[in-house]
Design a protein around this motif. Structure first.
Motif, PDB file in Angstrom:
ATOM      1  N   LEU A 311       0.840 -13.453  -7.572  1.00  0.00           N
ATOM      2  CA  LEU A 311       2.503 -13.791  -7.783  1.00  0.00           C
ATOM      3  C   LEU A 311       3.312 -14.177  -6.419  1.00  0.00           C
ATOM      4  O   LEU A 311       4.076 -14.731  -6.474  1.00  0.00           O
ATOM      5  N   GLY A 312       2.422 -14.354  -5.497  1.00  0.00           N
ATOM      6  CA  GLY A 312       2.891 -14.572  -3.938  1.00  0.00           C
ATOM      7  C   GLY A 312       3.960 -13.558  -2.977  1.00  0.00           C
ATOM      8  O   GLY A 312       5.149 -14.542  -2.569  1.00  0.00           O
ATOM      9  N   VAL A 313       3.758 -12.606  -3.652  1.00  0.00           N
ATOM     10  CA  VAL A 313       4.470 -11.114  -2.530  1.00  0.00           C
ATOM     11  C   VAL A 313       3.420 -11.078  -1.435  1.00  0.00           C
ATOM     12  O   VAL A 313       2.362 -10.866  -1.901  1.00  0.00           O
ATOM     13  N   CYS A 314       4.150 -11.062  -0.506  1.00  0.00           N
ATOM     14  CA  CYS A 314       3.726 -10.366   0.836  1.00  0.00           C
ATOM     15  C   CYS A 314       2.662  -8.514   0.678  1.00  0.00           C
ATOM     16  O   CYS A 314       4.334  -7.961   0.922  1.00  0.00           O
ATOM     17  N   ILE A 315       1.568  -8.486  -0.004  1.00  0.00           N
ATOM     18  CA  ILE A 315       1.668  -6.782   0.104  1.00  0.00           C
ATOM     19  C   ILE A 315       1.279  -6.432   1.301  1.00  0.00           C
ATOM     20  O   ILE A 315       1.768  -5.624   2.026  1.00  0.00           O
ATOM     21  N   GLY A 316       0.421  -6.273   2.123  1.00  0.00           N
ATOM     22  CA  GLY A 316      -0.591  -6.043   2.756  1.00  0.00           C
ATOM     23  C   GLY A 316      -1.500  -4.662   3.572  1.00  0.00           C
ATOM     24  O   GLY A 316      -1.590  -4.762   1.674  1.00  0.00           O
ATOM     25  N   ASP A 317      -1.597  -3.865   4.218  1.00  0.00           N
ATOM     26  CA  ASP A 317      -2.538  -2.946   3.511  1.00  0.00           C
ATOM     27  C   ASP A 317      -1.753  -1.700   4.794  1.00  0.00           C
ATOM     28  O   ASP A 317      -2.298  -0.845   4.298  1.00  0.00           O
ATOM     29  N   ASP A 318      -0.303  -1.525   3.757  1.00  0.00           N
ATOM     30  CA  ASP A 318      -0.010  -0.227   4.112  1.00  0.00           C
ATOM     31  C   ASP A 318      -0.757   0.733   3.044  1.00  0.00           C
ATOM     32  O   ASP A 318      -1.177   1.907   4.370  1.00  0.00           O
ATOM     33  N   ASP A 319      -1.118   1.014   1.953  1.00  0.00           N
ATOM     34  CA  ASP A 319      -1.957   2.164   1.439  1.00  0.00           C
ATOM     35  C   ASP A 319      -3.560   2.059   0.954  1.00  0.00           C
ATOM     36  O   ASP A 319      -3.635   2.651  -0.276  1.00  0.00           O
ATOM     37  N   ASP A 320      -3.730   1.137   2.256  1.00  0.00           N
ATOM     38  CA  ASP A 320      -5.164   1.076   1.584  1.00  0.00           C
ATOM     39  C   ASP A 320      -6.018   2.123   2.045  1.00  0.00           C
ATOM     40  O   ASP A 320      -6.853   2.472   1.695  1.00  0.00           O
ATOM     41  N   ASP A 321      -5.457   3.365   2.188  1.00  0.00           N
ATOM     42  CA  ASP A 321      -6.056   4.415   2.878  1.00  0.00           C
ATOM     43  C   ASP A 321      -5.820   5.633   1.588  1.00  0.00           C
ATOM     44  O   ASP A 321      -6.078   7.042   1.295  1.00  0.00           O
ATOM     45  N   ALA A 360      23.558  12.551  -9.589  1.00  0.00           N
ATOM     46  CA  ALA A 360      22.861  11.370  -9.627  1.00  0.00           C
ATOM     47  C   ALA A 360      22.177  11.645 -11.194  1.00  0.00           C
ATOM     48  O   ALA A 360      22.290  12.488 -11.617  1.00  0.00           O
ATOM     49  N   ARG A 361      21.682  10.421 -11.826  1.00  0.00           N
ATOM     50  CA  ARG A 361      21.600  10.752 -13.165  1.00  0.00           C
ATOM     51  C   ARG A 361      20.143  11.340 -13.241  1.00  0.00           C
ATOM     52  O   ARG A 361      19.205  11.402 -12.208  1.00  0.00           O
ATOM     53  N   ASN A 362      19.920  12.416 -13.864  1.00  0.00           N
ATOM     54  CA  ASN A 362      18.994  13.442 -14.328  1.00  0.00           C
ATOM     55  C   ASN A 362      18.705  14.136 -12.593  1.00  0.00           C
ATOM     56  O   ASN A 362      17.426  14.592 -12.682  1.00  0.00           O
ATOM     57  N   ASN A 363      20.416  14.531 -11.951  1.00  0.00           N
ATOM     58  CA  ASN A 363      20.083  14.958 -10.220  1.00  0.00           C
ATOM     59  C   ASN A 363      19.070  14.226  -9.741  1.00  0.00           C
ATOM     60  O   ASN A 363      18.445  15.066  -8.936  1.00  0.00           O
ATOM     61  N   THR A 364      18.900  13.208  -9.788  1.00  0.00           N
ATOM     62  CA  THR A 364      17.196  12.187  -9.275  1.00  0.00           C
ATOM     63  C   THR A 364      17.977  11.126  -8.196  1.00  0.00           C
ATOM     64  O   THR A 364      17.815   9.933  -9.110  1.00  0.00           O
ATOM     65  N   LEU A 365      17.458  11.051  -7.453  1.00  0.00           N
ATOM     66  CA  LEU A 365      17.554   9.370  -6.434  1.00  0.00           C
ATOM     67  C   LEU A 365      15.974   9.353  -6.147  1.00  0.00           C
ATOM     68  O   LEU A 365      15.205   9.852  -6.143  1.00  0.00           O
ATOM     69  N   SER A 366      15.798   7.860  -6.527  1.00  0.00           N
ATOM     70  CA  SER A 366      14.517   7.508  -6.195  1.00  0.00           C
ATOM     71  C   SER A 366      14.253   6.381  -4.668  1.00  0.00           C
ATOM     72  O   SER A 366      15.316   5.155  -5.176  1.00  0.00           O
ATOM     73  N   MET A 367      14.239   6.678  -4.054  1.00  0.00           N
ATOM     74  CA  MET A 367      13.658   5.447  -3.090  1.00  0.00           C
ATOM     75  C   MET A 367      12.438   4.752  -3.722  1.00  0.00           C
ATOM     76  O   MET A 367      11.461   5.132  -4.243  1.00  0.00           O
ATOM     77  N   VAL A 368      12.786   2.960  -3.550  1.00  0.00           N
ATOM     78  CA  VAL A 368      11.772   2.282  -4.213  1.00  0.00           C
ATOM     79  C   VAL A 368      11.571   0.547  -2.963  1.00  0.00           C
ATOM     80  O   VAL A 368      12.474   0.699  -2.322  1.00  0.00           O
ATOM     81  N   GLU A 369      10.605   0.298  -3.232  1.00  0.00           N
ATOM     82  CA  GLU A 369      10.486  -0.459  -1.845  1.00  0.00           C
ATOM     83  C   GLU A 369      10.549  -2.334  -3.552  1.00  0.00           C
ATOM     84  O   GLU A 369       9.791  -2.082  -4.215  1.00  0.00           O
ATOM     85  N   LEU A 370      10.734  -3.080  -2.686  1.00  0.00           N
ATOM     86  CA  LEU A 370      10.676  -3.956  -3.506  1.00  0.00           C
ATOM     87  C   LEU A 370      10.771  -5.775  -3.014  1.00  0.00           C
ATOM     88  O   LEU A 370      11.208  -6.122  -2.014  1.00  0.00           O
ATOM     89  N   LYS A 371      10.265  -6.198  -3.503  1.00  0.00           N
ATOM     90  CA  LYS A 371       9.390  -7.711  -3.110  1.00  0.00           C
ATOM     91  C   LYS A 371       9.841  -9.170  -4.079  1.00  0.00           C
ATOM     92  O   LYS A 371       8.959  -9.148  -4.812  1.00  0.00           O
ATOM     93  N   PRO A 372      10.636  -9.460  -3.882  1.00  0.00           N
ATOM     94  CA  PRO A 372      11.916 -10.811  -4.810  1.00  0.00           C
ATOM     95  C   PRO A 372      10.584 -12.476  -5.004  1.00  0.00           C
ATOM     96  O   PRO A 372      10.538 -12.467  -3.836  1.00  0.00           O
TER      97      PRO A 372
END
Length: 477
Positions: A311-321, A360-372
């Motif tokens: 799709l054209g976004v840079c994924i890298g190898d952060d989680d190859d493990d 918070a909604r459902n008493n939960t917050l989420s951290m997300v990584e976004l690649k436009p």
């Protein structure tokens, strides 16, 4: 905050997108040309035309001084002793122009002479007049003395000046730079702007939250803008680098409430090249956000690393493990929903969750990584709120009000914390030879001093700059 202030905040980013920004592309004619040192003693215009180049670094000790101080002459050519041939004039100008400008073989205007002497560089009357009005052209009335310019015969050329046989036109450029000369009020800026990476051609800075990149036309933010701060924190290019911008200039915007990496150009060619990269979506940016709610990751919208890279976004190898094979295969989500009838694509994933959060909604917050992949107005904020049903924490524009209003006190949580970008000079035809000379030093400099910054030559020969910054402290509170 009053309605007028709110309106100003909302409108400041309208000319650009803000979550993944497209830079303003400069007119290519704004890029200054320069010549090699071999040209300086060549005053035969027929021979000179093929040598007018765009070298980005020259030894100023070999260059004649221009007008005023800190300007140097890059190239020159003289009108032939017998004048220009009438056939050359008729080839370059229409009969109407010849009559209106009173062009004769032995008497022409400065713009006309530039077109005839440097046809590869000054291709139009508009270009030639523009360069003259910017005080980049000098007129020397008579021949050089022992190969040197006579200061008594040298002046800044005007568009209306006439050129006759023996007169010399010279192209000059500012080549000594002190950014603080143009800094507002000659006082240090009222906020801290860390420089993450810089060389002679461009820089990366870490924009703090709450600071605009550019103030609105007509003012309104005073010195509280990134642009006004840059002259104090950016180091001018070394002597000999040509086409340097009078002030370092951001290539794109990020929203006032967003923190993170901002790309800054130091030279005009770099500005054009970097702007092109943003326009063509070749600058690969990654954002981290905290959203309000337990955001879902549906299986029918999940994609693999390979599909995300296609799709054209840079994924890298952060989680190859990652030991979970299925997780590696399906680790990203894709949102492909139009905004204002324009294609808008965001690749994202959940990084972690925070449970037991009051209001918070459902008493939960989420951290997300976004690649436009695309860069529509408020794309990331709207995609999270409208498609993910989990707006950014503290985003008063899209959080829907209600209990979310109680989570706004720290602003919204969005940081542009990673970027991969092609070097704007070292990948050019002129820059390749320079890269071969400096690459060991540049690579070592990054490795020694910047843990999350590196510059590298890829297997396909491209020189890339990789940068990652820590998230603001509020993300971890």
């Amino acid at each position: 905050m009053d309605a007028a202030t709110n309106k100003q905040e909302e409108e400041e980013d309208i000319p650009f997108t803000d979550d993944d920004d497209v830079g303003e592309v400069l007119d290519v004619e704004e890029v200054e040309g320069a010549a090699t040192t071999a040209d300086y003693n060549n005053n035969t215009y027929k021979e000179l035309t093929s040598k007018f180049t765009t070298e980005d670094s020259l030894d100023i000790d070999t260059l004649p001084k221009g007008i005023p101080d800190k300007f140097y002459i890059l190239s020159h050519a003289s009108m032939p002793s017998g004048g220009f041939s009438m056939s050359d004039i008729q080839h370059a100008f229409s009969p109407e122009e010849i009559q209106r400008l009173k062009l004769q073989p032995e008497n022409v205007t400065v713009p006309a002479a530039l077109i005839l002497l440097f046809p590869d560089h000054f291709t139009t009357q508009t270009r030639a007049r523009k360069e003259s009005r910017k005080r980049k052209i000098l007129l020397h009335k008579g021949a050089l003395t022992d190969g040197k310019f006579d200061r008594d015969k040298l002046k800044i050329a005007k568009v209306g000046d006439r050129v006759v046989p023996g007169f010399i036109l010279a192209v000059q450029a500012r080549m000594e730079h002190n950014y603080s000369e143009s800094a507002n009020h000659h006082k240090e800026p009222p906020f801290h702007l860390p420089v993450v990476y810089e060389d002679d051609y461009f820089a990366l800075v870490n924009k703090p939250e709450g600071i605009v990149v550019f103030g609105p036309k007509g003012g309104g933010y005073g010195r509280m803008t990134v642009k006004s701060c840059l002259p104090w924190v950016i180091t001018p290019p070394k002597l000999g680098v040509v086409s340097v911008l009078r002030r370092p200039t951001p290539v794109h915007r990020i929203d006032r409430g967003t923190s993170g990496l901002l790309v800054v150009a130091k030279t005009k060619p770099a500005m054009v090249e970097l702007s092109r990269m943003f326009k063509e979506r070749k600058a690969k940016k990654t954002y981290t956000a905290i959203v309000n709610g337990d955001i879902l990751e549906p299986k029918d919208t999940s994609i693999s690393n390979e599909e995300a890279e296609k799709l054209g976004v840079c994924i890298g190898d952060d989680d190859d493990d990652d030991d979970d094979v299925e997780s590696r295969k399906r680790k990203w989500q894709v949102i492909d929903n139009e905004l204002e009838d324009q294609n808008a694509v965001t690749v994202w994933r959940r990084v972690k969750q925070y449970a037991g959060i009051e209001n918070a909604r459902n008493n939960t917050l989420s951290m997300v990584e976004l690649k436009p992949k695309t860069g529509r107005y408020h794309q990331l904020r709207r995609h999270m709120a409208w498609t993910g049903n989990c707006p950014l924490l503290g985003d008063k524009t899209y959080d829907g009000g209600g209990p979310a209003r109680l989570l706004r006190e720290n602003g919204f949580y969005l940081c542009s914390n990673k970027i991969v970008i092609e070097h704007p000079f070292y990948n050019s035809s002129q820059g390749r030879s320079m890269w071969e000379k400096v690459k060991e030093v540049e690579i070592k400099k990054c490795n020694d001093h910047k843990e999350n910054i590196r510059i590298a030559e890829e297997s396909d020969g491209r020189v890339l700059v990789y940068a990652e910054i820590d998230l603001p402290s509020k993300f971890n509170e």
